[in-house]
Design a protein around this motif. Sequence first.
Motif, PDB file in Angstrom:
ATOM      1  N   ALA A  30      15.501  -7.280  -3.871  1.00 29.94           N
ATOM      2  CA  ALA A  30      14.917  -7.820  -5.682  1.00 29.94           C
ATOM      3  C   ALA A  30      14.372  -9.012  -5.691  1.00 29.94           C
ATOM      4  O   ALA A  30      15.007  -9.932  -5.017  1.00 29.94           O
ATOM      5  CB  ALA A  30      15.800  -7.258  -7.011  1.00 29.94           C
ATOM      6  N   PRO A  31      12.702  -8.662  -6.280  1.00 27.41           N
ATOM      7  CA  PRO A  31      12.335  -7.789  -7.534  1.00 27.41           C
ATOM      8  C   PRO A  31      11.420  -7.078  -6.173  1.00 27.41           C
ATOM      9  O   PRO A  31      10.161  -6.357  -6.908  1.00 27.41           O
ATOM     10  CB  PRO A  31      11.344  -8.444  -8.513  1.00 27.41           C
ATOM     11  N   ASN A  32      10.867  -6.657  -4.675  1.00 31.48           N
ATOM     12  CA  ASN A  32       9.903  -6.269  -4.458  1.00 31.48           C
ATOM     13  C   ASN A  32      10.056  -5.296  -4.134  1.00 31.48           C
ATOM     14  O   ASN A  32       9.615  -4.230  -4.037  1.00 31.48           O
ATOM     15  CB  ASN A  32      10.198  -6.825  -2.930  1.00 31.48           C
ATOM     16  N   PHE A  33      11.762  -4.727  -4.365  1.00 28.21           N
ATOM     17  CA  PHE A  33      12.670  -3.858  -3.321  1.00 28.21           C
ATOM     18  C   PHE A  33      11.331  -2.816  -2.688  1.00 28.21           C
ATOM     19  O   PHE A  33      10.772  -1.896  -2.528  1.00 28.21           O
ATOM     20  CB  PHE A  33      12.645  -2.585  -4.683  1.00 28.21           C
ATOM     21  N   THR A  34      11.397  -3.427  -1.523  1.00 27.75           N
ATOM     22  CA  THR A  34      10.371  -3.211   0.323  1.00 27.75           C
ATOM     23  C   THR A  34      10.861  -0.941   0.186  1.00 27.75           C
ATOM     24  O   THR A  34      11.640  -1.451   0.320  1.00 27.75           O
ATOM     25  CB  THR A  34      10.633  -4.179   1.209  1.00 27.75           C
TER      26      THR A  34
END
Length: 239
Positions: A121-125
């Motif tokens: 988080a916050p990208n949640f690749t």
Amino acid sequence: MSIYDVCDISDLLRGNSYVGRGIVIGKTPDQKHACSAYFIMGRSANSRNRVFTERDGVLYTEPYDASRVEDPSLIIYAAQRKVQNMLIVTNGDQTDTVYEGLTAGKTFAEALESRSFEPDAPNFTPRISGLLTFKNGDLSYQMSILKSADAKGSACNRYLFSYAALPGVGHFLHTYAGDGTPLPTFQGEPERVSVPDDIDRFTDALWNALDAENRISLYVRYTDLRTGKETNRLINKNR
């Protein structure tokens, strides 16, 4: 542009500073070889401190300088390995999940059911994966992307794409649409790209199109569909 148009991968990457990690799978125009490619990019010092190495036919990401590793959990893994008449390519340790699932008789999709997007988080690749299946002197392949359903990471959406291999056509799947904070997730279907007969031409085009500051490593494999002979190209920015 028609949905059947095939793009030069250089055109797709040019001017995009950060597409993250990417997988390309396809077949050469002469129909003699299957193409698989995987690359990694990085913005942080931890992500950039990596190289590709190949041992016993398995492609790994490894630290360039082990003393500088901050968190190995999402950056160190087997990226490509074979099982039976199949080749697995992924952007994380789900390579091993798929390997174990296929060995146990599960399908590609079933093997990935236990996995989700990355907990960063916050990208949640997204987790992106590919599976090449070799049979009767030809190729078919599947690609998968596991993405967060919302900005909170509250659920996972699963997308599976299955392809009949066409001469000179490949599909390109990558983690991010571009740079940003948070990083914007890849959207839509894998992009159709041209795959040339010459592995060096393709390797050079892909490497040179990746942003010079953020690119880290690239691995390209051409597999002879008649004999199974493999031709590989490996580039590490750190070596």
